[in-house]
Every structure is written in structure tokens, then in C-alpha cells.
Design an enzyme around this catalytic site. Structure first.
Site, PDB file in Angstrom:
ATOM      1  CD  GLU A   1       1.806   4.813  -8.922  1.00  0.00           C
ATOM      2  OE1 GLU A   1       3.423   4.317  -9.139  1.00  0.00           O
ATOM      3  OE2 GLU A   1       1.217   5.732  -9.283  1.00  0.00           O
TER       4      GLU A   1
ATOM      5  CB  CYS B   1       5.763   7.052  -7.790  1.00  0.00           C
ATOM      6  SG  CYS B   1       4.271   7.107  -9.159  1.00  0.00           S
TER       7      CYS B   1
ATOM      8  N   GLY C   1       4.227  -2.281  -0.992  1.00  0.00           N
ATOM      9  CA  GLY C   1       3.158  -3.044  -1.897  1.00  0.00           C
ATOM     10  C   GLY C   1       3.635  -4.278  -1.786  1.00  0.00           C
TER      11      GLY C   1
ATOM     12  CE  LYS D   1      -5.368   3.110   4.516  1.00  0.00           C
ATOM     13  NZ  LYS D   1      -4.646   4.150   5.413  1.00  0.00           N
TER      14      LYS D   1
ATOM     15  CD  GLU E   1      10.135   6.104  -4.580  1.00  0.00           C
ATOM     16  OE1 GLU E   1       9.586   6.934  -5.361  1.00  0.00           O
ATOM     17  OE2 GLU E   1       9.915   5.293  -3.457  1.00  0.00           O
TER      18      GLU E   1
ATOM     19  N   GLY F   1       1.157   2.745  -3.403  1.00  0.00           N
ATOM     20  CA  GLY F   1       2.147   4.011  -2.504  1.00  0.00           C
ATOM     21  C   GLY F   1       3.961   2.795  -2.242  1.00  0.00           C
ATOM     22  CB  SER F   2       6.808   2.310  -0.494  1.00  0.00           C
ATOM     23  OG  SER F   2       6.297   0.885   0.602  1.00  0.00           O
ATOM     24  CB  THR F   3       8.603  -0.718  -3.676  1.00  0.00           C
ATOM     25  OG1 THR F   3       8.828   0.201  -5.259  1.00  0.00           O
ATOM     26  CG2 THR F   3       8.723  -2.260  -3.923  1.00  0.00           C
TER      27      THR F   3
END
Length: 498
Positions: free
Chosen positions: A265, A299, A247, A189, A396, A242-244
Site C-alpha cells: 500500500e 498516502c 515498496g 516491524k 507526493e 509506505g513509499s513507492t
């Protein structure tokens, strides 16, 4: 809704025109989703709609997963040279279409054309690297004595993959290269902000000779299509960049479904340390590459620059001048280094962080505003007098904003560097190799760059510690992420031996 063709003509501002797929790519064909719903794709540099594409939902993910499972039956046992041939042809096609792919990426994402061209070159290089691994993914023979024969195999997986909007083609290659090399299959995706290049790459996959169903590419939203992939009971693995925050959601969904294998990641707040004995001009260029490359939407961006007190003022002076020379604007201008932010939402988030920095007492050395005119452009921004408690030092930002922090000793630098929930990357600038290695050994991060930054190579693994993720991209390690170990132990009948 429902009347959009499966391919449309798109005119790019730099004079290029091409045929853009809009459907879901399943079994090597572009098809309509079940409900034929579409969503618009907006160019960040013009704020205008490029086109619409079709949106995948849960039932479409089911169809794509079934295609990947069917393809797995033959692809997982295909000869290594068969997989290698596809990857090498794909790399050649990326090179042949490099100008168009870079233009699509710039139009869709907003990044500068020179940044996009770099992405495309890295993409082709990575596919070639993966091709070299096809016949090197081996098991072992294990000696436990004469009564048994033992061996292990690396078994490929059926996986779901979710890529981000900051490096659409490059992250696609980081995901699909290992899939094709190992004999795995995938449902991938793209990010809803940047679906165009992934769909175009699907055309090249067919041209490269990839069998039906090995890779299926869907456009859609994270909370719908992404959630369906993460929780799918028939997938062996999910990989996400993507973002934590997202995730953590994906990891929970994977655990609550079938405990599928997970690689993540995620985000970072990476320190970039400049010691008194560093070469200042070179260090400043690496600081710029570390934070303003790709409009700061990286990132592993070196967003916290730690400068030793002896050269602090000189670095600030040199950096300010260099940053003010950065060309920001029309991403199709060959001289532009920094293009637009990916969306109005992202731009607004960055501007809110900038205001937060001002309110909390940090000093704007340069930048600090939205660029005038059309498009989601933010000035490259440098903050001085930054303290550890400030939001701009802790969170971030994912944009062209860097914080400068002064330190006196090596121990202080390491303490500041490690004072974060993240652990993705770090930079060290010094002419003392012993110091560089000693500091690198003490920093909690998955990648340490010494006298360089954002310097990637297909053979060097990439990934983070702590809240920056689980698992690795690239290098030898990634092939373990896309396979599972099967051990076979055979009891031997040795009674008839003489």
C-alpha cells in the site's frame, strides 16, 4: 547501550504517565535483542527525546520468525471462535485504553489529539469487523462430474509486516486484524520514527489472550530489520505500507528470495475534483479533510484539487478563509486540528517542495512557511496557478500542501486526474449523481470518494492502481491477501455402486 530497562516510565505533556515497553516483543515477552543496541525516539511537537527503544537486527528477526512458525502449527488450525474471542477482547481493550493510546500516538507522532482519537476509534472498529470474519473464511466445493470430489481451502500464512509512521496504531490494526482472523502469524516491524504505540499494543495482545508467537513486534530500521523481513526465506508473505520507492525495493527482495506473496500500500497524488454544481461549503470542508487531516501525512491525501472554472474564484475565496481558521500548534490542545510533522527530515522535505512551488511560478494563496516556535510545524499551504509540469503537482509531498488546478470540461478533469503515475484515491464533488458515477468509472484509482473524502469503513477495501501498490487492505478482499488457495481433487471409486 544495554542498560535500558525493558520498560520505562514516560510522562506525557498532557499530564498522563504510563509504563512504556522498550524491548522486542517475541513469544509474548519483551526481550533484549542480541546486541542490545538502542535508538532514541523524539517527540515532533517538543523536539525532545521521549525515550529509547531496543533495535532489532537480522538475527533478531530470525528468532521472531521462528516463534511465528512455531505458533502457526496450532494457531492456523484453531477454532474460528477462539480467534474471534481474541479479536473482540482486543477491541474492548483498545476502547478501555483509548485516552492513553491516543496520547501515546500524539506524543510519538506529533498529530493532533483529536486526530489520534479518531484513529483509535477506527482501530477498535476494525478489530471488531475482523472478528466477524473468523468463521466466514471458507472454501468451495467444485462440481466436475461424478468421478471426482473437489474442494478448496483458504490456508493461512506466516508473514512479515512493515507499518508506516503516519498512522502507527491504525496501520497496525489493518495488518494484524486479518492475521488474527485467518489463523496466520506475523512478525511486525514498526516505523523507526514511531515505535511506541506498537509496543504498547503488544501488551494488550497478551491481555486479549493471544497465544505465544502468533504476533511478534520489533522496533528497528527499514534498511536492516525491514530488509531482513522482506528477504526472509521462511516467510510466506510480506505486507508493507509506505513509499513507492521502498515498496519497489521490498518487492524485489521478496522476488529474489523465495517469491513470497506481497501486498504493498504505497504513495499517491490523488485528485479531488470540484464541479460547478457542487455544494461549495461542503466541498471546501472535504478538501480540508482530504489534505490537512493528519498534518497532510496521508498516502491518499487529496493533494491535487481540480476546480471547474465557473466556481473557481468562489472556491478559492472560501477555501482560503477556512484554511486560515485551521488551528495549528500544540497537538494536546483539544482545539488543535493540525499538529506537527513527524520529524525534522519530513518537515524539511515539505518546506523544500513549498520553495519549489514558489520558484516554478505557483502562487501561495495562504501559508507557505514553517510555523514559529519549537516543534516541526508547517503552516497549511494552498497553491494557486498550478501547472501540470510543476513538482508540487506531480510528486507526493506528504504534508499540508495542496495545489489548485482550474479546468473547464469533464473530459479535461478526467485527463488531469489520470495524468499521474499513481492511482490510490480520488474525490468527486457534484450534486449530479449521474455525473459522479460516470466520472468515477473513468478515473484510474482504487478508491473514489463522492461528496466526501478520507472516509473509511472496515468493510470497504482500500488500495491502489499502478505505482500506488498491489493488493487491498480491509473489506472481504484482505482475507484473500492473508491466505493461499489449496485445491483438493479426490478420484472416487464408483464401481461398487448399484
Amino acid at each position: 547501550m544495554g542498560d535500558l530497562p525493558l520498560e520505562v516510565k514516560v510522562d506525557i505533556p498532557n499530564g498522563k504517565s504510563y509504563t512504556q515497553p522498550t524491548g522486542l516483543f517475541i513469544n509474548n515477552e519483551f526481550v533484549y535483542p542480541k546486541d542490545k543496541k538502542t535508538f532514541e525516539v523524539v517527540s515532533p511537537s517538543t523536539e525532545e527525546v521521549i525515550t529509547s527503544v531496543y533495535e532489532a537486527k537480522g538475527e533478531d528477526i530470525d528468532i521472531a520468525v521462528d516463534a511465528a512458525i512455531e505458533a502457526y502449527k496450532s494457531w492456523s488450525i484453531s477454532a474460528p471462535e477462539t480467534r474471534q474471542k481474541v479479536l473482540l477482547k482486543l477491541a474492548d481493550l483498545v476502547d478501555e485504553n483509548a485516552d492513553l493510546l491516543a496520547s501515546i500516538e500524539t506524543f510519538d507522532n506529533g498529530k493532533s489529539l483529536q486526530n489520534s482519537k479518531g484513529d483509535i476509534a477506527l482501530t477498535a472498529a476494525y478489530f471488531r469487523s475482523c472478528a466477524g470474519w473468523c468463521d466466514k473464511i471458507t472454501g468451495n466445493v467444485i462440481n466436475t462430474g461424478g468421478s471426482h470430489f473437489n474442494y478448496t481451502q483458504r490456508v493461512p500464512v506466516v508473514c512479515g509486516q512493515i507499518i508506516p509512521w503516519n498512522f502507527p496504531i491504525l496501520m497496525l490494526s489493518w495488518k494484524l486484524g486479518p492475521v488474527l482472523a485467518t489463523g496466520s502469524t506475523s512478525v511486525l516491524k514498526s516505523a523507526e520514527q514511531t515505535p511506541l504505540s506498537a509496543l504498547y499494543m503488544a501488551k494488550l495482545l497478551v491481555e486479549a489472550g493471544m497465544p505465544k508467537g502468533v504476533v511478534n513486534v520489533v522496533s528497528g530500521f527499514g534498511k536492516i530489520a525491514g530488509a531482513a523481513i522482506s528477504a526472509h526465506m521462511k516467510l510466506d508473505k510480506v505486507a508493507f505500507t509506505g513509499s513507492t520507492l521502498v515498496g519497489k525495493t521490498i518487492m524485489k527482495a521478496a522476488a529474489d528470495s523465495n517469491l513470497k506473496k506481497v501486498t504493498l500500500e504505497l504513495g499517491g497524488k490523488s485528485p479531488n475534483i470540484v464541479f460547478d454544481d457542487a455544494k461549495i461549503d461542503a466541498a471546501v470542508q472535504h478538501i480540508i479533510a482530504g489534505i490537512f487531516y493528519n498534518s497532510g501525512e496521508v498516502c491518499c491525501a487529496g493533494s491535487r484539487v481540480l476546480i471547474q472554472s465557473g466556481i473557481y474564484d468562489k472556491v478559492v475565496e472560501t477555501l482560503k478563509k477556512a484554511v486560515e481558521d485551521i488551528k495549528v500548534g500544540d497537538p494536546f490542545n483539544p482545539e488543535t486540528f493540525m499538529g506537527a510533522q513527524v520529524s525534522e527530515v519530513q518537515m524539511s522535505k515539505i518546506l523544500q517542495y513549498i520553495e519549489s512551488g514558489k520558484e516554478q511560478g505557483a502562487k501561495v494563496i495562504t501559508g507557505g512557511k514553517r510555523s514559529e516556535g519549537k516543534g516541526y510545524f508547517v503552516q497549511p499551504t494552498v497553491f494557486g496557478d498550478v501547472k501540470g509540469h510543476m513538482k508540487i503537482a506531480k510528486e507526493e509531498i506528504f504534508g499540508p500542501v495542496v495545489t489548485l488546478i482550474k479546468f473547464d470540461t469533464v473530459d479535461e478533469a478526467i485527463e488531469i486526474a489520470n495524468s499521474t503515475e499513481y492511482g490510490l484515491a480520488a474525490g468527486i464533488h457534484s450534486t449530479d449523481i449521474n455525473k459522479c458515477i460516470g466520472v468515477a468509472n473513468r478515473i484510474n484509482a482504487g478508491t473514489i470518494w463522492v461528496n466526501t473524502y478520507n472516509d473509511f469503513h472496515p468493510m470497504v477495501p482500500f488500495g491502489g492502481f499502478h505505482s500506488s501498490g498491489i493488493g487491498r487492505e480491509m473489506g472481504e478482499e484482505v482475507y484473500h491477501e492473508y491466505t493461499q488457495t489449496k485445491a483438493v481433487r479426490i478420484k472416487l471409486d464408483t464401481t461398487g455402486f448399484k
